[in-house]
Write a protein that holds these residues in place. Structure first.
Motif, PDB file in Angstrom:
ATOM      1  N   VAL A 235     -34.626  42.036   9.400  1.00  0.00           N
ATOM      2  CA  VAL A 235     -34.875  43.257   8.629  1.00  0.00           C
ATOM      3  C   VAL A 235     -33.981  43.301   7.384  1.00  0.00           C
ATOM      4  N   LEU A 236     -32.760  42.809   7.503  1.00  0.00           N
ATOM      5  CA  LEU A 236     -31.879  42.767   6.322  1.00  0.00           C
ATOM      6  C   LEU A 236     -32.499  41.880   5.244  1.00  0.00           C
ATOM      7  N   ALA A 237     -33.033  40.757   5.658  1.00  0.00           N
ATOM      8  CA  ALA A 237     -33.671  39.852   4.695  1.00  0.00           C
ATOM      9  C   ALA A 237     -34.911  40.510   4.092  1.00  0.00           C
ATOM     10  N   GLU A 238     -35.690  41.200   4.936  1.00  0.00           N
ATOM     11  CA  GLU A 238     -36.897  41.898   4.436  1.00  0.00           C
ATOM     12  C   GLU A 238     -36.507  42.949   3.409  1.00  0.00           C
ATOM     13  N   HIS A 239     -35.436  43.678   3.707  1.00  0.00           N
ATOM     14  CA  HIS A 239     -35.030  44.729   2.783  1.00  0.00           C
ATOM     15  C   HIS A 239     -34.631  44.138   1.435  1.00  0.00           C
ATOM     16  N   LEU A 240     -33.913  43.035   1.486  1.00  0.00           N
ATOM     17  CA  LEU A 240     -33.506  42.403   0.219  1.00  0.00           C
ATOM     18  C   LEU A 240     -34.700  41.943  -0.593  1.00  0.00           C
ATOM     19  N   SER A 241     -35.682  41.355   0.088  1.00  0.00           N
ATOM     20  CA  SER A 241     -36.810  40.871  -0.702  1.00  0.00           C
ATOM     21  C   SER A 241     -37.671  42.049  -1.177  1.00  0.00           C
ATOM     22  N   TRP A 242     -37.746  43.109  -0.382  1.00  0.00           N
ATOM     23  CA  TRP A 242     -38.452  44.319  -0.841  1.00  0.00           C
ATOM     24  C   TRP A 242     -37.777  44.853  -2.104  1.00  0.00           C
ATOM     25  N   GLN A 243     -36.444  44.862  -2.059  1.00  0.00           N
ATOM     26  CA  GLN A 243     -35.677  45.377  -3.182  1.00  0.00           C
ATOM     27  C   GLN A 243     -35.902  44.578  -4.460  1.00  0.00           C
ATOM     28  N   SER A 244     -35.992  43.269  -4.293  1.00  0.00           N
ATOM     29  CA  SER A 244     -36.127  42.441  -5.485  1.00  0.00           C
ATOM     30  C   SER A 244     -37.444  42.739  -6.202  1.00  0.00           C
ATOM     31  N   VAL A 245     -38.426  43.267  -5.463  1.00  0.00           N
ATOM     32  CA  VAL A 245     -39.702  43.613  -6.085  1.00  0.00           C
ATOM     33  C   VAL A 245     -39.701  45.066  -6.588  1.00  0.00           C
ATOM     34  N   HIS A 246     -39.128  45.977  -5.784  1.00  0.00           N
ATOM     35  CA  HIS A 246     -39.313  47.409  -6.059  1.00  0.00           C
ATOM     36  C   HIS A 246     -38.133  48.107  -6.714  1.00  0.00           C
ATOM     37  N   VAL A 247     -36.973  47.493  -6.714  1.00  0.00           N
ATOM     38  CA  VAL A 247     -35.819  48.209  -7.260  1.00  0.00           C
ATOM     39  C   VAL A 247     -35.411  47.609  -8.588  1.00  0.00           C
ATOM     40  N   ASP A 248     -35.312  48.510  -9.545  1.00  0.00           N
ATOM     41  CA  ASP A 248     -35.017  48.122 -10.912  1.00  0.00           C
ATOM     42  C   ASP A 248     -33.494  47.930 -11.070  1.00  0.00           C
ATOM     43  N   GLY A 249     -33.094  46.775 -11.603  1.00  0.00           N
ATOM     44  CA  GLY A 249     -31.669  46.477 -11.773  1.00  0.00           C
ATOM     45  C   GLY A 249     -30.954  47.517 -12.616  1.00  0.00           C
ATOM     46  N   ALA A 250     -31.649  48.027 -13.629  1.00  0.00           N
ATOM     47  CA  ALA A 250     -31.014  49.014 -14.513  1.00  0.00           C
ATOM     48  C   ALA A 250     -30.721  50.298 -13.742  1.00  0.00           C
ATOM     49  N   ALA A 251     -31.632  50.670 -12.834  1.00  0.00           N
ATOM     50  CA  ALA A 251     -31.423  51.887 -12.043  1.00  0.00           C
ATOM     51  C   ALA A 251     -30.217  51.706 -11.122  1.00  0.00           C
ATOM     52  N   THR A 252     -30.109  50.520 -10.524  1.00  0.00           N
ATOM     53  CA  THR A 252     -28.975  50.245  -9.642  1.00  0.00           C
ATOM     54  C   THR A 252     -27.666  50.304 -10.424  1.00  0.00           C
ATOM     55  N   ARG A 253     -27.675  49.701 -11.618  1.00  0.00           N
ATOM     56  CA  ARG A 253     -26.450  49.725 -12.434  1.00  0.00           C
ATOM     57  C   ARG A 253     -26.068  51.154 -12.791  1.00  0.00           C
ATOM     58  N   ARG A 254     -27.078  51.981 -13.049  1.00  0.00           N
ATOM     59  CA  ARG A 254     -26.786  53.371 -13.400  1.00  0.00           C
ATOM     60  C   ARG A 254     -26.176  54.111 -12.196  1.00  0.00           C
ATOM     61  N   ILE A 255     -26.747  53.911 -11.016  1.00  0.00           N
ATOM     62  CA  ILE A 255     -26.210  54.575  -9.818  1.00  0.00           C
ATOM     63  C   ILE A 255     -24.746  54.169  -9.597  1.00  0.00           C
ATOM     64  N   ARG A 256     -24.460  52.866  -9.778  1.00  0.00           N
ATOM     65  CA  ARG A 256     -23.083  52.386  -9.561  1.00  0.00           C
ATOM     66  C   ARG A 256     -22.136  52.947 -10.613  1.00  0.00           C
ATOM     67  N   LEU A 257     -22.638  53.043 -11.839  1.00  0.00           N
ATOM     68  CA  LEU A 257     -21.807  53.592 -12.911  1.00  0.00           C
ATOM     69  C   LEU A 257     -21.532  55.078 -12.656  1.00  0.00           C
TER      70      LEU A 257
END
Ligand SMILES: Nc1nc2c(ncn2[C@@H]2O[C@H](COP(=O)(O)OP(=O)(O)OP(=O)(O)O)[C@@H](O)[C@H]2O)c(=O)[nH]1
Ligand SMILES: [Mg+2]
Length: 297
Positions: A235-257
């Motif tokens: 499931v951890l691997a599934e989540h990562l691959s789901w993320q690579s398709v559905h989660v925008d890197g810019a959005a992640t960077r903004r959340i971390r910032l």
């Protein structure tokens, strides 16, 4: 992951982490860290005290080390400052692998942070990224009220519950459950695990999900159970691959910032509040607040 990889420079990493943990807000704003070019996959393990976070972290590490990965573990500790070696290995429940060449464990004091994390966790994680880890696992402090603040800093959040968490599941409502990507009901050898898992599933189902959202997955395991662990890995691997398709890197960077900014602001704010003189409070709340804001300039 190749065998030609340079070994972890434990001495350099250890002192860089100490420096990162002790950095003041001014040090951080002066840019004492550059942006690393590599970024490890980050997994956050959170949950109430005694749920089995460390035991699960240790089991996940064993499996992942066997698969040839280089792992970092950041264990946030409510009390003690840095420790190393056998005592830490014991506390993190990794007696058998704590000397593994591809594993680096660090304990961090939670200090002023009240969200189960540690003050300079963003700096700590960036520091790890200069050392070529495949994955970094962050175990949060087990705080009474389950908190998923770690979510803002990691790629995958795992919430660990156990059969004694019944009341907490009632109290936590959908929000916290949804903040987790994977919910592990640990200690499935004890009675009541299936009931908790079913309750969690029903909270998630009732809440419903938008079409493209990741639906939190609920899994059960216990320390003797390899197939449960295998499912968690999958499931951890599934989540990562789901993320690579559905989660925008810019959005992640903004959340971390945003997380980073809010922790820095909290620290500076707390410092300024302590510096307010008794007279500056005489004018009431709004005037004291204005003084604080002016002091931030
Ligand atoms: N019965 C049973 N006990 C377990 C299992 N996994 C862990 N424990 C026990 O539960 C206790 C707490 O485990 P930890 O892994 O330290 O839990 P934790 O969530 O890291 O605890 P804190 O970091 O102190 O919040 C220990 O005594 C473990 O031996 C399990 O699968 N079954
Ligand atoms: Mg623990």
């Amino acid at each position: 992951m190749s065998s030609s990889r340079k070994p972890i420079d434990r001495y350099a990493l250890g002192s860089q982490l100490t420096r990162a943990a002790n950095a003041s807000v001014a040090d951080i704003l002066a840019g004492f860290l550059e942006q690393p070019s590599h970024s490890a996959v980050r997994i956050g393990i959170t949950g109430p005290p005694g749920a089995g976070k460390s035991s699960l972290t240790a089991r996940l590490c064993r499996r992942r080390l066997t698969a040839g990965r280089r792992l970092g573990v950041i264990a946030i500790d409510p009390t003690s400052p840095f420790t190393s070696g056998a005592i830490l290995g014991d506390r993190v429940r990794m007696e058998d692998v704590s000397n593994h060449a591809e594993l680096f464990i660090r304990s961090l004091a939670s200090r002023g942070a009240h969200n189960g994390l540690a003050d300079n966790l963003p700096e700590i994680l960036l520091t790890m990224d200069f050392h070529d880890f495949d994955e970094v696992i962050v175990e949060t402090v087990g705080i009474g009220q389950i908190e998923c603040a770690v979510r803002d800093l990691v790629d995958t959040t795992v919430l660990v519950l156990n059969p004694q968490s019944g009341d907490q599941v009632q109290a936590m409502k959908a929000g916290v459950l949804e903040a987790a990507d994977v919910i592990v009901v640990n200690k499935a050898d004890l009675p009541g695990a299936g009931k908790i898992a079913a309750e969690v599933e029903s909270v998630i189902r009732i809440r419903g999900q938008s079409q493209h959202a990741w639906v939190p997955r609920v899994l059960m395991t216990s320390r003797q159970d390899e197939s449960g662990l295998e499912s968690i890995d999958r499931v951890l691997a599934e989540h990562l691959s789901w993320q690579s398709v559905h989660v925008d890197g810019a959005a992640t960077r903004r959340i971390r910032l945003e997380y980073h900014l809010s922790t820095l602001l909290t620290r500076v704010g707390a410092e300024r509040i302590r510096q307010l003189t008794p007279e500056s409070l005489d004018g009431g709340l709004a005037s004291a607040f204005k003084l604080l804001i002016d002091a931030l300039h």
